[in-house]
Design an enzyme around this catalytic site. Structure first.
Site, PDB file in Angstrom:
ATOM      1  N   TRP A  47     -43.823  -5.153 -52.744  1.00  0.00           N
ATOM      2  CA  TRP A  47     -42.508  -5.631 -52.328  1.00  0.00           C
ATOM      3  C   TRP A  47     -42.622  -6.984 -51.662  1.00  0.00           C
ATOM      4  CZ3 TRP A  47     -40.211  -2.409 -47.654  1.00  0.00           C
ATOM      5  CH2 TRP A  47     -41.202  -2.148 -46.711  1.00  0.00           C
ATOM      6  N   ASN A  48     -41.463  -7.659 -51.550  1.00  0.00           N
ATOM      7  CA  ASN A  48     -41.426  -9.022 -51.024  1.00  0.00           C
ATOM      8  C   ASN A  48     -40.291  -9.173 -50.030  1.00  0.00           C
ATOM      9  OD1 ASN A  48     -43.335 -10.381 -53.025  1.00  0.00           O
ATOM     10  ND2 ASN A  48     -41.820  -9.507 -54.413  1.00  0.00           N
TER      11      ASN A  48
ATOM     12  N   HIS B 277     -26.312 -20.623 -51.430  1.00  0.00           N
ATOM     13  CA  HIS B 277     -25.790 -21.388 -52.565  1.00  0.00           C
ATOM     14  C   HIS B 277     -26.934 -21.837 -53.479  1.00  0.00           C
ATOM     15  CE1 HIS B 277     -21.689 -21.564 -50.800  1.00  0.00           C
ATOM     16  NE2 HIS B 277     -22.404 -21.306 -49.714  1.00  0.00           N
TER      17      HIS B 277
ATOM     18  N   HIS C 286     -24.415 -18.491 -58.122  1.00  0.00           N
ATOM     19  CA  HIS C 286     -23.891 -17.964 -56.861  1.00  0.00           C
ATOM     20  C   HIS C 286     -22.377 -18.059 -56.789  1.00  0.00           C
ATOM     21  CE1 HIS C 286     -24.206 -22.279 -55.738  1.00  0.00           C
ATOM     22  NE2 HIS C 286     -23.180 -22.007 -54.973  1.00  0.00           N
TER      23      HIS C 286
ATOM     24  N   ASP D 186     -19.095 -18.850 -54.323  1.00  0.00           N
ATOM     25  CA  ASP D 186     -18.619 -19.563 -53.121  1.00  0.00           C
ATOM     26  C   ASP D 186     -17.454 -18.801 -52.502  1.00  0.00           C
ATOM     27  OD1 ASP D 186     -20.329 -21.717 -53.658  1.00  0.00           O
ATOM     28  OD2 ASP D 186     -18.746 -23.017 -54.425  1.00  0.00           O
TER      29      ASP D 186
ATOM     30  N   HIS E  36     -16.627 -21.261 -47.117  1.00  0.00           N
ATOM     31  CA  HIS E  36     -17.643 -22.274 -47.409  1.00  0.00           C
ATOM     32  C   HIS E  36     -17.121 -23.671 -47.063  1.00  0.00           C
ATOM     33  CE1 HIS E  36     -20.841 -24.451 -49.252  1.00  0.00           C
ATOM     34  NE2 HIS E  36     -20.251 -24.676 -50.397  1.00  0.00           N
TER      35      HIS E  36
ATOM     36  N   HIS F 174     -14.223 -27.909 -54.191  1.00  0.00           N
ATOM     37  CA  HIS F 174     -14.481 -27.078 -53.011  1.00  0.00           C
ATOM     38  C   HIS F 174     -13.286 -27.115 -52.063  1.00  0.00           C
ATOM     39  CE1 HIS F 174     -18.711 -27.333 -54.336  1.00  0.00           C
ATOM     40  NE2 HIS F 174     -18.883 -26.240 -53.644  1.00  0.00           N
TER      41      HIS F 174
HETATM   42 MN    MN Z   1     -21.819 -23.156 -53.615  1.00  0.00          MN
END
Ligand code: MN
Length: 257
Positions: free
Chosen positions: A61-62, A69, A73, A75, A79, A207
């Protein structure tokens, strides 16, 4: 037959195909680069905890380190300053994670001009051909940029004058955010805004307008070429990071064949 039984039967028979719109997530996954005076997002990293060794004899495992982002992904409204009171990524209603897709293909324009900007008239021309943008759905802008997604340099496409990647004009961003019934916009580039959008007024208009209107962004999508202009259903699942501004997401499309 119930609707859900019909759905699983169609998935089994291939009448409905599942297309993965998600970029693989690794330390090689390209990330947004802002002008140098701003803070920068992290690349994705794995930190090994154990791998069938004395740190954990039977298990691998990690820990992960990532920007919210980074890679494909989602938003959230908070954001951007325009949406700072409109909710974090954990409060995105699950119903809004499933919706229809309108796919606008500007691959030819973006390949001729990496700074190509979608204008309101391009979207209106699409609507004249395919019908209105879907209420509760997504506008997905196909630019061919997914072919660059294994290379940071190709993805950002920067020279001494900055990044050259396609996006929306200020007026198109405003129109999609304020005048259309979609809940968000999806792109193949590392952010919803054009590479030159730091210099637009307002800066980063997608955005600013989308988040300010309680809408969302989806980035670094792949395989949009496999979607029809209308009729695909998108499933976009961000992690419910409390107070988070976004999250890597697995984004799938259901397409009827
Ligand atoms: Mn983004």
């Amino acid at each position: 037959m119930s609707v859900l039984s019909a759905l699983t039967e169609a998935l089994d028979s291939g009448a409905i195909e599942v297309i993965d719109l998600t970029a693989p997530l690794s330390s090689q996954t390209p990330v947004l680069e802002l002008p140098p005076e701003f803070g920068q997002t992290a690349v994705f990293e794995l930190e090994e905890i154990s791998k069938y060794d004395d740190r954990g004899p039977a298990w691998y495992w990690n820990n992960i380190r990532t920007g919210e982002h980074t890679g494909t992904h989602f938003d959230a409204p908070n954001h951007w300053i325009s949406g700072k009171d409109l909710g974090d990524i954990a409060s995105v209603p699950v119903r809004r994670m499933i919706g229809q897709a309108a796919v606008l293909d500007v691959t030819a324009e973006a390949s001729a001009n990496p700074d190509f900007l979608v204008e309101v008239e391009h979207i209106k021309a699409w609507e004249a051909e395919h019908g209105p943008l879907p209420a509760g759905g997504w506008l997905l802008v196909r630019t061919g940029w997914d072919a660059r997604s294994r290379s940071q340099a190709e993805m950002i496409n920067a020279d001494e004058s900055g990044s050259h990647t396609p996006g929306l004009s200020v007026e198109a961003a405003r129109w999609v955010a304020e005048q259309t019934p979609v809940i968000g916009m999806g792109v193949e580039t590392v952010g919803t805004d054009a590479g030159a959008a730091a210099g637009f007024d307002p800066m980063f208009p997608c955005h600013s307008m989308l988040m300010g209107n309680n809408k969302y962004g989806l980035t670094q999508l792949q395989n949009l070429a496999q979607l029809p202009p209308t009729g695909a259903v998108i499933i976009a699942g961000p992690l419910p990071i409390v107070n988070g501004s976004g999250s890597p997401a697995r984004v799938l499309a259901l397409v009827e064949r």
